[in-house]
Every structure is written in structure tokens, then in C-alpha cells.
Design an enzyme around this catalytic site. Structure first.
Site, short mmCIF file in Angstrom:
data_model
loop_
_atom_site.label_atom_id
_atom_site.label_comp_id
_atom_site.label_asym_id
_atom_site.label_seq_id
_atom_site.Cartn_x
_atom_site.Cartn_y
_atom_site.Cartn_z
N CYS A 1 0.80 -1.24 0.00
CA CYS A 1 0.00 0.00 0.00
C CYS A 1 0.83 1.29 0.00
CB CYS A 1 -0.97 0.02 1.17
SG CYS A 1 -1.33 -1.55 1.91
N ARG B 1 6.15 -11.41 5.54
CA ARG B 1 5.56 -11.23 6.87
C ARG B 1 6.14 -12.26 7.82
NH1 ARG B 1 -0.77 -10.14 5.17
NH2 ARG B 1 -0.27 -8.39 3.80
N GLN C 1 1.15 -10.95 -3.50
CA GLN C 1 -0.24 -10.53 -3.50
C GLN C 1 -0.60 -10.01 -4.88
OE1 GLN C 1 -0.14 -7.54 -0.33
NE2 GLN C 1 -1.79 -8.69 0.63
N ASP D 1 -2.19 -7.47 -5.71
CA ASP D 1 -2.64 -6.35 -4.89
C ASP D 1 -3.03 -5.18 -5.78
OD1 ASP D 1 -3.12 -5.14 -2.53
OD2 ASP D 1 -1.02 -4.85 -1.96
N HIS E 1 -4.66 -0.96 -5.37
CA HIS E 1 -5.20 0.12 -4.54
C HIS E 1 -5.94 1.09 -5.44
CE1 HIS E 1 -2.05 -1.65 -2.04
NE2 HIS E 1 -2.95 -1.45 -1.10
N LYS F 1 -13.87 -4.48 6.06
CA LYS F 1 -13.53 -5.21 4.85
C LYS F 1 -14.59 -6.22 4.49
CE LYS F 1 -10.89 -8.58 7.48
NZ LYS F 1 -9.80 -9.53 7.51
N HIS G 1 -8.22 -1.12 -0.70
CA HIS G 1 -7.21 -2.16 -0.95
C HIS G 1 -7.99 -3.37 -1.43
CE1 HIS G 1 -4.48 -0.40 2.28
NE2 HIS G 1 -5.65 0.05 2.65
ZN LIG Z 1 -3.09 -2.33 0.63
#
Ligand SMILES: [Zn+2]
Ligand SMILES: [Zn+2]
Length: 677
Positions: A368, A397, A415, A417, A419, A503, A549
Site C-alpha cells: 500500500c 511477513r 499478492q 494487490d 489500490h 472489509k 485495498h
Molecule cells: Zn493495501
């Protein structure tokens, strides 16, 4: 005796006026003795407010076993519970999904009964039902052995045969505590102290001579536990603290019939065969290397091929849906994580900092902040919004050593991912588009069913969340509005939101009916504020964009693990790393094999020739063991006719077909991403 009457509302709309103190069993008997015999427990739903399902948490909660019942909420009670106020009443039979938990928890009492009869010195912890069975925690100086489990199982059969009634009793709290303390029952003393207050009556259940502190409900008698099996013995520290005594946790499962239990174990066996760690080795898809570290995935050529197809599909789809693709670094200065707040809220999940000559750096646990930096790199106006930045980003992580599990729980993963930065007025459309995209991912990769959860915050636990009350309210309302607008059924999970916003989680259901958490769409008012993000609005003023996200595979590694198990390694044609295996019958057909290979490759297929000097059947078996969708066999006859003999995975020999026809048919299956062959 008072002769007060109460109104009991039945599911068919009938209202029974009965004397207070009437039990659900009395009512069941008055309807039909067969219904009474089939009933396991009763569900009471308060007349005020809308009917809601009884909350069935995934985690067995101690509070659910010991804390006082909340009569304002729907709850399960024993069939023999006296009814004292007007209520809706449903009789819970063996078919009701909640009934299984009642029988499993009752089985835990049966197990504790058996343990105390065999090993009277044992001290009892607690014994809740779980999603797949039940457990009971015991303390005994001499640990149980696997042989003890067989003894306990045999003794449980006796307890069940006695068919003792489960009877609820009450005792003043102080008397109960004194008794537990005198007996050295330190765990029961703890639970009574924690979940009752001075002056309370404490609820006990008796079956035969065995008595346990519990609020129920239970099945009417031990004989209703018709199929039970102990499955596992494990150690656990009392209250999770290694300074405390080590407990013995015995796991088991129970069903209303042997048939259901057999089906359960057959499913487990099937799941074990589909274990992605096993198939990952057999099919040479990926590995985890001790020398490199736990939770770090090595993608072998065949696994990497599937990943390439997944990623290509995802990138194309992102572009088609108006996203821009970006790439960002794997590490950043600690300052960035301070600005983003990860250093405070998320530090325990991050790799520890690396000291370099100019600053301390940390591996990224999320993408992010990087996407925010790209957004902020140039001024934005309302005409630029929404900005949708997507990346297949590697994140790291920290997971405790010993907690990693194949592709499902790792320390480094990718991910898919993205945004989305937009104006508040755009947020609902953007969330809706995310949900449509998530559905496209799931259906394309062959999943038919999914479940949606909306995780909201816990306003009583403000310390764990960033952002203002108004922001949380606006965010949660937006997500609900979109789900309602799309007519998607969802479950609200209070207190499960991320620290930065509520979420939507989409859990897919695999071929064995297991739920997997993969796609997530998360709202965020927090990061735009922390990074002082802006756009110039139509009014010429500076405004703060809102941020969504979203990750749809979730993690590429995890999604791949689920795909392996869902398909048991037999991937659909469009995903299979080798789509067609070629088996020339003898050496003189190798030239034709090259010709077939060239034709297939020209049509875009992934092909492998087995030109070893082996018997035809051995080559076919090897391709079949690799779960290759098509195996083409050819000798003189096929060569003369420009044909191939086709063996289809799962269907066997399909006879001879002209090569051109085979190619046309298989190409159509790839193009439609078909799961059929
Ligand atoms: Zn994010
Ligand atoms: Zn109980």
C-alpha cells in the site's frame, strides 16, 4: 404455585398458551411423540426484534460454555429447560446444523466421565465442541498414552450404553468454589471465578455420578451420542503459558450415526490425498528448501508455468478493467513504515529491520504505501480519479517458526494487490467493480460457490483501530450498501476489521466443501490521511481521496495451494503445465512425433514427447501419473492417416482422431477455460 401462563410461538405460526415451567420436551410430546424422540435441543428466539441465527463462532469460546446466558439473544437450551416467559420455540432435531455441536459437546462430557472412571486423579479443564468435533483438556501428572485412548474409548461406549440423563443442577457459587478448591480442581476454580460473580448460582450438569460445571445445552441422555471416536492427543499449557502445568488435550469427533461418521472420515482421507504438499512433490510443482528457510517457496518449472498463466490472466484482466500496472521495491526505510503506521500497528508481523549505512530498512509486509507514493508523485485532479494501481507484489511477513504450512502459511508471498484511490462519491461503484472482479476470478478458476463476510470494527476496543468514528461509520455503510445492492448474502463479523478499515472477505468453497479465505476488499480512510494525499476537486479546493485495498487471489501462493487441492492436481486444460503428452509406439515413429509436436506447439499447446526406449504402456502410465490432460499415442496406422490415438484424463482411450480435429477441439477448450476435457 403461581399459575402464570406463557405464550409459546411455534414455527408454523401456532401459539400455545401453556403454564410457566412447561418444557420444550412437553411441547414436543404434545405435538407428536416421534418429534419428541427426534429432538436434541430447543432454540429459543426472543419475541422482540427480528429472528437471527444463533451465533456459532468458529473458535470454541470459553464464555459460550460458562458465562450466563443472554436471554435477549436466540439461544439453544436443553429440552428439559422450563420455559418462563413468552418466546418463539424451535425444536432442534438431528438434521439441524446446530445439533451436531450439541452432540459433540455432550460427547466431551462422556469422555470426561470415562477419564475420571479410569483415572480418578485427573483434573478437568474444559471440553467444548469445535467445527470438526470436540476436545477436553485434562491435567494428570502421568501423560496419557495412545493405549489409554483405546481404554477411554471403550469406557465411553459403556457410559453411552448406560444412557444416563444429562440433568442440570444449581449450587451457590461460594459452595461450588469451596468444593473445587478442596479437590484441587484449579482449572474449574479458574472458570467459575472468571465467568460468575459473587452471589450467582452456578450451573452444573450431572450424568450418572459425573458432574461438570457447564451451562449446556446437552442432548437428553448419553445414549444419544451414537457414534464417537477419539482422534488425537496433544499437549497444551494451561492458559497458553509455558510456566503453567502442561495439559493433555484429547480430541475426538461425534455424530448422530455411524454412517455420517464414516462419511466424515472418508472426506478426511480424500482431503489427505489432495494435500497440496504431497501433490506439489509428486507433480514437481514447488518446494520449500531448508537451506533457504521456512515459509519461502521455490516454484519449479511446472508450478511456475501455472503461475505464469494465473499472473498473465490477472494482468490482462486488470488492464481490461481500467487498472494501471506498477512494480515497486521489496524493502523501504523504516521512516516509510512510520508514516504508514505499520511500524506501530503491524510491527509484530514484519521482518525485523536491517541496518544499512544510511538508514534502517524493512522488508515490505504490504504494498500500500508504495502505491501511495506513486499516486503522490504528481498532482491529481478529480478528472484523474479513480486511480487504480495494480501489482503482483512480493511481501514478507513474520510468522513464528513452526507455524508455516506448505503454500498456505508462508513468510514470503505474492499478492495480486491493487489500490484504488477515488472520491467518496465513487466509492460504491469501485467496491462493486471489485466484487464483480472477485467473482470473475473464482468462476474462471473453477469454483462454483462462495461465502461473503463483512468484518466490522468493535467500537468498544478503540485502541486497536485507526481513524475516526465517522469514518468507520461511512466506510461500513458503503460496504453494506454495495452488498445489499448486489443482492449478495453476507454475514457480519463484528470486531474482525483490519486496523485501518472494514472489509469484505470472500471465501470460496472447494470441491470437498471446505471454505478458503482468499479475496478481500478493504476500505481505508486512514492511510490517505497519514500520507496527506490530495486531489483538486471540481470546486478548485484540495480534498482527500479515499482508498480501497483489494487482493483477489489473495496470495498467489495460497491460491495455487487451494487450486492444487481443489483439482487434486488434475488441472483444467488451460492451466495444465503439460497439456499433451506424446507417446510414439516405437523408435520409427519419432519423426512423426516431432511433426505432431510442431503442429501442437504452433497451435499454442504445451507438449512433451516421451521418446525413451520404454514400453508404450509405461510411458502412458507416467503421463497419467502426472495427470496430463491428453495423451496421444501413435504408430504406423496413425502416421499413415495423419491421426493420433487419444487418451483423455479420467475417460481413458477415446479412439483415433485426425490430428487437425484433435487440435481444433482442444483449442476450443483452452479458449473457453473449460474445466471439462
Ligand atoms: Zn493495501
Ligand atoms: Zn456441557
Amino acid at each position: 404455585m403461581s399459575t402464570q401462563t406463557i405464550a409459546v410461538h411455534l414455527p408454523d405460526g401456532a401459539i400455545r398458551e401453556v403454564p410457566a415451567g412447561t418444557t420444550p420436551l412437553d411441547i414436543a410430546n404434545s405435538i407428536s411423540p416421534r418429534l419428541a424422540a427426534a429432538s436434541v435441543a430447543a432454540r429459543l428466539v426472543p419475541l422482540t426484534g427480528a429472528a437471527q441465527p444463533v451465533e456459532a463462532g468458529d473458535v470454541p469460546s470459553e464464555a459460550a460454555m460458562y458465562a450466563a446466558e443472554d436471554a435477549a439473544k436466540p439461544r439453544l437450551v436443553d429440552l428439559t429447560t422450563p420455559l418462563t416467559a413468552d418466546t418463539r420455540l424451535e425444536l432442534v432435531t438431528e438434521k439441524d446444523p446446530e445439533a451436531l455441536k450439541v452432540v459433540r459437546h455432550s460427547a466431551a462430557h462422556v469422555m470426561a466421565t470415562a477419564v475420571l472412571e479410569l483415572f480418578p486423579e485427573t483434573k478437568l479443564g474444559h471440553g467444548p465442541a469445535t467445527d470438526s468435533g470436540f476436545f477436553y483438556d485434562f491435567y494428570r501428572e502421568k501423560p496419557f498414552t495412545p493405549e489409554d485412548l483405546s481404554l477411554i474409548e471403550a469406557k465411553m461406549a459403556e457410559v453411552i450404553a448406560r444412557d444416563d440423563k444429562f440433568v442440570r443442577e444449581h449450587e451457590p457459587r461460594e459452595k461450588a468454589l469451596a468444593e473445587f478448591e478442596a479437590d484441587g480442581d484449579f482449572m474449574k476454580t479458574h472458570f467459575v471465578t472468571k465467568f460468575t460473580v459473587p452471589g450467582d448460582e452456578v450451573s452444573f450438569y450431572r450424568n450418572g455420578k459425573f458432574v461438570d460445571f457447564c451451562r449446556g445445552p446437552h442432548v437428553p441422555s448419553t445414549g444419544r451420542v451414537k457414534a464417537v471416536k477419539l482422534t488425537n492427543l496433544a499437549g497444551a499449557y494451561w492458559l497458553g503459558d509455558e510456566k503453567n502445568p502442561q495439559l493433555q488435550r484429547i480430541h475426538g469427533t461425534a455424530f448422530f450415526s455411524q454412517k455420517e461418521m464414516d462419511a466424515h472420515f472418508a472426506r478426511l482421507e480424500e482431503a489427505a490425498k489432495r494435500d497440496h504438499r504431497l501433490l506439489g512433490k509428486q507433480l514437481d510443482l514447488f518446494s520449500i528448501q531448508e537451506l533457504a528457510g521456512a515459509g519461502l517457496i521455490f516454484w519449479h518449472p511446472k508450478g511456475a508455468m501455472i503461475r505464469k498463466i494465473m499472473e498473465d490472466w490477472m494482468r490482462e484482466e486488470c488492464l481490461r478493467r481500467g487498472y494501471s500496472l506498477v512494480y515497486t521495491p521489496h524493502v523501504a526505510k523504516v521512516n516509510l513504515w512510520q508514516t504508514s503506521g505499520h511500524e506501530g500497528f503491524y510491527a509484530a508481523n514484519m521482518f525485523t529491520p536491517m541496518e544499512l549505512d544510511d538508514a534502517n530498512y524493512r522488508m515490505k509486509p504490504m504494498n500500500c504505501p508504495f502505491h501511495i507514493l506513486i499516486y503522490k508523485n504528481s498532482p491529481k485532479s478529480y478528472r484523474d480519479l479513480p486511480v487504480r494501481l495494480a501489482e503482483l507484489g512480493n511481501v514478507y511477513r513474520y510468522e513464528r517458526s513452526g507455524t508455516m504450512h506448505g503454500l498456505l502459511r508462508v513468510r514470503g508471498f505474492t499478492q495480486d494487490d491493487a489500490h484504488i484511490f477515488c472520491m467518496p462519491s465513487q466509492i460504491e461503484d469501485e467496491v462493486e467493480a471489485c466484487i464483480d472482479f472477485a467473482k470473475a476470478v473464482l468462476t474462471t478458476f473453477g469454483f462454483k460457490e462462495f461465502k461473503v463476510e463483512l468484518s466490522t470494527w468493535d467500537p468498544n476496543d478503540r485502541a486497536h483501530y485507526a481513524g475516526s468514528d465517522e469514518n468507520w461509520k461511512l466506510a461500513e455503510t458503503s460496504l453494506k450498501t454495495v452488498l445489499d445492492r448486489k443482492g449478495i448474502a453476507y454475514k457480519v463479523i463484528p470486531g474482525e476489521a483490519a486496523f485501518y478499515g472494514p472489509k469484505i472477505d470472500i471465501k470460496l468453497v472447494d470441491v470437498l466443501g471446505r471454505l478458503w479465505q482468499l479475496s478481500t476488499v478493504q476500505f481505508d480512510f486512514n492511510l490517505p490521511a497519514r500520507f496527506e494525499m490530495e486531489y483538486v476537486g471540481e470546486d478548485g479546493e484540495r480534498h482527500q481521496p479515499v482508498m480501497v485495498h483489494r487482493a483477489l487471489f489473495g496470495s498467489v501462493e495460497r491460491f495455487f495451494g487451494v487450486l492444487i487441492e481443489h483439482y487434486a492436481g488434475a488441472f483444467p486444460l488451460w492451466l495444465a503445465p503439460v497439456q499433451v503428452g506424446l507417446v510414439p509406439i516405437s523408435e520409427r515413429h519419432h519423426a512423426y512425433a516431432k511433426k505432431v509436436e510442431a503442429a501442437l506447439k504452433a497451435a499454442g499447446f504445451r507438449v512433451e514427447i516421451d521418446d525413451r526406449n520404454e514400453k508404450m504402456n509405461g510411458k502412458i502410465r507416467d503421463f497419467a501419473n502426472q495427470k496430463t490432460p491428453y495423451i496421444l499415442v501413435f504408430g504406423d496406422k496413425e502416421e499413415a492417416a495423419e491421426a493420433v490415438s487419444v487418451r483423455t484424463r479420467g475417460k481413458g482411450d477415446q479412439g483415433s482422431a485426425p490430428l487437425a480435429d484433435f487440435i481444433a477441439k482442444a483449442k476450443a477448450l483452452v479458449e473457453s477455460q473449460s474445466t471439462e476435457l
